[in-house]
Design an enzyme around this catalytic site. Structure first.
Site, short mmCIF file in Angstrom:
data_model
loop_
_atom_site.label_atom_id
_atom_site.label_comp_id
_atom_site.label_asym_id
_atom_site.label_seq_id
_atom_site.Cartn_x
_atom_site.Cartn_y
_atom_site.Cartn_z
N HIS A 1 3.65 -9.01 2.49
CA HIS A 1 3.17 -7.96 3.41
C HIS A 1 3.66 -8.18 4.83
O HIS A 1 2.97 -7.85 5.78
CB HIS A 1 1.63 -7.93 3.43
CG HIS A 1 0.98 -7.48 2.17
ND1 HIS A 1 0.93 -8.24 1.04
CD2 HIS A 1 0.34 -6.33 1.86
CE1 HIS A 1 0.28 -7.59 0.08
NE2 HIS A 1 -0.09 -6.42 0.55
N GLU B 1 4.47 3.74 -7.13
CA GLU B 1 5.38 4.01 -6.00
C GLU B 1 6.67 4.68 -6.46
O GLU B 1 7.18 5.57 -5.79
CB GLU B 1 5.70 2.72 -5.24
CG GLU B 1 4.57 2.22 -4.35
CD GLU B 1 3.57 1.36 -5.09
OE1 GLU B 1 3.77 1.11 -6.31
OE2 GLU B 1 2.59 0.92 -4.46
C1 LIG Z 1 3.04 -2.38 -5.55
C2 LIG Z 1 1.85 -2.38 -4.64
N1 LIG Z 1 1.31 -1.22 -4.26
C3 LIG Z 1 0.22 -1.18 -3.46
C4 LIG Z 1 -0.36 -2.34 -3.01
C5 LIG Z 1 -1.57 -2.32 -2.08
N2 LIG Z 1 -2.76 -2.71 -2.82
C6 LIG Z 1 -3.22 -3.97 -2.82
S1 LIG Z 1 -4.54 -4.20 -3.82
C7 LIG Z 1 -4.52 -2.57 -4.28
C8 LIG Z 1 -5.51 -2.04 -5.27
C9 LIG Z 1 -5.31 -2.66 -6.59
O1 LIG Z 1 -6.19 -2.11 -7.50
P1 LIG Z 1 -6.43 -2.79 -8.90
O2 LIG Z 1 -5.11 -3.02 -9.55
O3 LIG Z 1 -7.40 -1.96 -9.64
O4 LIG Z 1 -7.03 -4.22 -8.55
P2 LIG Z 1 -8.44 -4.54 -7.83
O5 LIG Z 1 -8.18 -4.63 -6.37
O6 LIG Z 1 -9.39 -3.47 -8.18
O7 LIG Z 1 -8.84 -5.86 -8.38
C10 LIG Z 1 -3.50 -1.90 -3.64
C11 LIG Z 1 -3.19 -0.46 -3.81
C12 LIG Z 1 0.26 -3.55 -3.42
N3 LIG Z 1 -0.22 -4.74 -3.00
N4 LIG Z 1 1.33 -3.55 -4.24
#
Ligand SMILES: Cc1ncc(C[n+]2csc(CCOP(=O)(O)OP(=O)(O)O)c2C)c(N)n1
Ligand SMILES: Cc1ncc(C[n+]2csc(CCOP(=O)(O)OP(=O)(O)O)c2C)c(N)n1
Ligand SMILES: [Mg+2]
Ligand SMILES: [Mg+2]
Lengths: 321, 335, 335, 321
Positions: free
Chosen positions: C138, C69
């Site tokens: 959230h 971000e």
């Molecule tokens: C700082 C932030 N940016 C975006 C999000 C929205 N978000 C929640 S889970 C996710 C994907 C996370 O991917 P990863 O780190 O690979 O974990 P996975 O879900 O694959 O276990 C996103 C973008 C968030 N919660 N926090």
């Protein structure tokens, strides 16, 4: 370091519990019985179980939005975990945390986290506390491939490495962040190789092989407890379910074939197959285990469902310590 | 005067020195107090606020960090969750932007969300404020941002005594505290009680009693307002001057009691006007003290523009004693 | 009703759909408009807010980003300084913490500090708000943080028409605009004028005219307040309901004119109370409209605690129609 | 690629101008004639000059708190730059920016920056704009060793590399961030090596050798303009003055010997020595240059000092665009 049969059976049992627990959560979420968007850990169980086998309630595990597996692997009670997911007063946090913020400090489970990558600096802090108190504990940050592109990764690894803190950075590389493939937004997808940028050991392992995870984590935890500093562990794995329960499992961003191929590599089935191959007599024990786990989950469901919600009157309690 | 100090001897000290004393005393008293930030080790901090602590407590407890505000702020929060009491030195409040995620989403939330399982006793310390032609990236006050976020406490000392007494209380507080010292007070000298000094968070200081108009002023503005009050006294206008000292928790009672007496309120706040501490105090009084008000509530604040370096521009955007005098005249005339 | 639309045909549309239309129209009109964020490419955004745009405009203008971000927000700002008009999709306003440094120290400041050499035409888009048991990370509103920072504009549409008309204006605005859509309105349907729709930033909407009490409500709270106003009308209490629509610039004139008429003010704001939009509006009226006030100004806001997941707790912390009715009764009784 | 003698003389002149300009600024700051804490670029001139020689006003340079050298190397007028430092109306920003925020967009100089590391994402954005507009421009982020530990470094390098943007990341590794040595807070101090974490070329060079900088930057700029993506350039150099003008040059955090050793390696003197070695006739030309530069600085000082301050009445102009 080789895992004994008994240990492997134990790890198997834990993975099975996570799987069945998550299946129940998924069902509740899709039926609407559980509000919100729980992120299930299905397919990745070997990572939590293999790592947490080296930890106890004095250690500090910092988890993600996809953290039920970490919680269970740290010994959280399924009933209080599920109650928390439902926002019930009998949950670990009195219903305030829910799926993405549940913690169980008495178990060394410092909490899930709704902010991606935010737990990394926290784990560094826990490592600092451990070093200062010379208490022999370690801190673990679980995080996804997506999180590895956040600046917190960079700052945390440098800090932990330079200060030689007892921290494990466990990347659960399941190749996607929501529907975005790691490869599509990442210049260098070999996460373990990035440890070099922090003069830290980086190890890539098959995250669906619980023994491999257990071995690599054991070495890393050993080094941390011996004052030899942090390790970056990249566990290559896959979530065989949707990002959360209100999104697709496949289609749009990945194919059914890809998901199916990884389902073939299910960490639980693989271990079961291997153990049965070595000892066909285990069939009965597996059946018993399956039964036991089913009972635990059913009991948890019963407990959680019948627990009361917190009273609105407690809403401002603990606003400040 | 801080409440517990009536019996104590006073020594004249500088604002910085008083805060350094506070930190040193707390580190001596409690081995879980640690401090980290950029250049706070052998350098002793950007203003000498940690001079001598590295030599006394060593690199285990006085930790020079890389330029990784997000990382080391989070490190402070994680350490606090595990029992330490870190004082995280962020140098300038303008740099809180780097670490905002950790402050607003982690520090502020874990105690409540965990149902009280953990607490987060961490102090985020920095310097704030304009008046030095330092420009857009080193002149903010920004406390309104932290006041808005539920779960944080916010402290803004205006004197050496409060620098010491409030910092000690902040370190012992079990909550995350944003502690902002004003740059223009850096060498400000004042009487500080010797020995233990714990000034409670949430207790305003009545700097000067009066009957005609209540002036609430924050940090450096307390001194501008005091100058104004003195000038107004010579004209026969009696100002009651209140320094809230902590903005969260805010001592509304003291402010309301004063407005009850005077019927008039002027608020002098160096932060930008919109959604400011002044706005909050005004809103509280417009709701709870409306019946006593004889005149419009008047806010005096920094104009909503990034801080320019040019001296005439910066001076023109800031509140000062003369503007306070004018505002008091206005409300005296209004009702 | 947005001002330019009196002649236009209306079509019923969803809130999300209306904003997607706006973005698509602007991208078609102006090749310098680009959009980026997590999952806004083929996925079409977390709520479908960019569905179809990737197919239409391709990966050069609809860019899926890593979870960075700070980085991609800064990328939007830098691109804006060089002539593009990025819409940076930050998904949830809670994630603005990651990028706060870039938003508050870079986007907000460059135009003024450069003496007008550059402008920063970027939109920071996200969803905000509680009501869905999503918990502490959230559910924030957080617009008061951005209102406080000089140099930003802040927009909070409450209807599909405003979602469209304000987003188009925000994209064409030469300043950084924080644009926050409310999660609970996601599927909300309403009439949207066909064709071009440019709703000016800084013009409030009088949702309902009345004579007894002015109610100012923001985003989702406009709908709660409208329900309350309807119920109150049945009791014979005439509410004038105002939706500011943009919080910076704020249409103070419309609010003051209404208070002039009614003499009473209730503000319904889902953000936390301290240093909120409600505080700001209250302070403005307590200063500029004091003479018309017959009763204390009443704020109705979310309690200052992190959002708990448990439904009864979250519901208890939020304002709603019943609480608005109660507050209006209170001010009617008070004067 | 070898630099012609004429080019080297030109680079020499630019370095000299920066040096003399900064000496004047230092004097004013220490006498109190210039308010605030200007950060002088003395000792590092070869970096700005070697890099910016490949750029023109259509490119986009994003600078730091230590940015007067970058501004001059991009062709900013010393008089308007100095006026800006003094907060005068005739400065590039009408006196609003001052030392840490001055910009001169007409010169491709997008601004100094009071926030460490913040310019990296901005440069990525400028690179994105260049790619989209296919305008052949490049974006440059100058930043310090200290800045390389900030999360913005990580996110920016990944973004630029993955999107293949025309960006140069120029690390001015002067081994200290204020009084903190790079080595004391950094796990891996080989900044160039960290480029691997982003699948990007990383090049370490002697930052006190203007020809070496010019060569490496030329290649990197060429690659960027050809659509081959970003480069990380680590220029190893030293500031032979204090962090700012109200702090010590040595003592406390570094020794006089260390500073003196680097003064011996002065980029300007080195080049002068080399050119004189090749052509002793140049003595007169160097003297002339010295004289010219002195006049430029004197004229700038005169102009800046006698320029009026902005009127308070303009304080809110341009609050919004
Ligand atoms: C700082 C932030 N940016 C975006 C999000 C929205 N978000 C929640 S889970 C996710 C994907 C996370 O991917 P990863 O780190 O690979 O974990 P996975 O879900 O694959 O276990 C996103 C973008 C968030 N919660 N926090
Ligand atoms: C985000 C941020 N943190 C801290 C500071 C305070 N600060 C100003 S310059 C500086 C040192 C920068 O070191 P480096 O990046 O190596 O640049 P150098 O001064 O050596 O050129 C620091 C810590 C700042 N301006 N911004
Ligand atoms: Mg992932
Ligand atoms: Mg440096």
């Amino acid at each position: 370091m080789e895992a004994s049969k008994q240990l492997l059976l134990d790890l198997y049992g834990q993975m099975l519990l996570i799987r069945r627990f998550e299946e129940h959560v998924r069902k509740m979420a899709r039926s609407g019985a559980l509000a919100g968007f729980p992120h299930a850990y299905v397919g990745e169980e070997a990572v939590a179980v293999g790592v947490c086998a080296h930890l106890d309630e004095n250690d500090a595990v910092f988890s993600t939005h996809r953290g039920h597996g970490h919680a269970l692997a740290m010994g959280c009670e399924p009933r209080r975990l599920l109650a928390e997911l439902l926002g019930k007063a009998s949950g670990y946090c009195g219903g305030r945390g829910g799926s993405m913020h549940v913690s169980a400090v008495e178990k060394g489970f410092m909490g899930c986290n709704g902010i991606v990558a935010a737990n990394m600096p926290l784990a560094v802090g826990a490592g600092l506390s451990a070093r200062l108190n010379q208490d022999g504990t370690v801190a673990v940050s679980f995080f996804g491939d997506g999180a590895s592109n956040h600046g917190a990764f960079h700052e945390s690894l440098n800090l932990a490495s330079k200060l030689m803190l007892p921290v494990l950075f466990v990347c659960e590389n399941n190749q996607y962040a929501t529907h975005t493939s790691f490869e599509s937004v990442t210049a260098n997808t070999d996460v373990a190789s990035r440890a070099a940028a922090y003069a830290m050991p980086g190890v890539a392992i098959d995250g669906n092989d619980v023994e491999a995870v257990w071995q690599a984590a054991g070495e890393a935890v050993g080094r941390a407890r011996d004052g030899e500093g942090p390790t970056l562990l990249e566990c290559r794995t896959y979530r065989t379910v949707g990002h959360h329960e209100h999104g697709p499992v496949y289609g749009e961003y990945r194919t059914k074939e890809e998901v199916d191929a990884w389902r073939e590599r299910c960490p639980i089935e693989q271990l079961r197959g291997r153990l049965l191959g070595e000892d066909p007599e285990l069939t009965a024990q597996f059946a018993r285990l399956e039964q036991e786990v089913a009972e635990v989950v059913a009991e948890a469901a019963e407990f959680a469902e019948h627990s009361p919600y917190p009273k609105p009157s407690v809403r401002e309690e603990q606003a400040y310590a | 005067m801080p409440s517990q100090t009536s019996q104590q001897e006073l020594t004249t000290k500088g604002y910085t020195e008083a805060m350094r004393d506070a930190l040193g005393e707390e580190m001596r008293r409690d081995p879980s107090v640690v401090v980290f930030g950029e250049g706070i080790g052998p350098r002793g901090g950007n203003w000498g606020e940690t001079t001598g602590l590295y030599d006394e407590f060593g690199p285990e407890r006085v930790i020079d960090t890389p330029i990784s505000e997000l990382g080391f702020t989070g490190m402070g929060i994680g350490a606090a969750m595990r029992g330490l009491r870190p004082v995280v030195n962020l140098m300038f409040v303008d740099f809180f932007g780097e670490a905002m995620s950790q402050i607003m989403n982690q520090a502020a939330k874990w105690h409540y969300v965990s149902g009280g399982q953990v607490s987060v006793p961490v102090v985020f310390w920095a310097v704030m404020g304009s008046g030095n032609y330092a420009g857009a990236h080193h002149s903010g006050c920004l406390y309104p941002l932290f006041m808005h976020i539920a779960g944080l406490k916010v402290v803004t000392p205006a004197t050496p005594a409060d620098g010491k007494g409030l910092l000690k209380s902040a370190i012992r507080d079990d909550n995350p505290v944003v502690f902002l010292a004003h740059r223009m007070l850096w060498d400000f000298q004042g009487p500080v009680p010797d020995g233990e000094l714990l000034t409670p968070l949430g207790e305003a200081r009545v700097v000067r009693s009066g009957t005609d108009v209540t002036v609430v002023a924050i940090a450096q503005m307390v001194h501008e307002a005091a100058r104004a009050a003195k000038a107004l006294a010579e004209e026969g206008i009696s100002v009651e001057l209140i320094d809230p000292r902590t903005l969260v928790p805010l001592d509304v009672e003291t402010i309301l009691a004063s407005v009850h007496k005077t019927g008039r309120l002027v608020i002098v706040d160096e932060a930008y006007a919109r959604c400011s501490a002044a706005a909050e105090i005004s809103a509280l009084v417009a709701q709870e003290g409306f019946k006593w008000l004889r005149a419009p509530i008047r806010r005096l604040e920094t104009l909503p523009i990034p801080h320019p370096v040019a001296a005439p521009l910066e001076e023109a955007m800031l509140p000062n004693a003369a503007k306070v005098v004018q505002a008091v005249h206005d409300v005296m005339q209004a009702g």
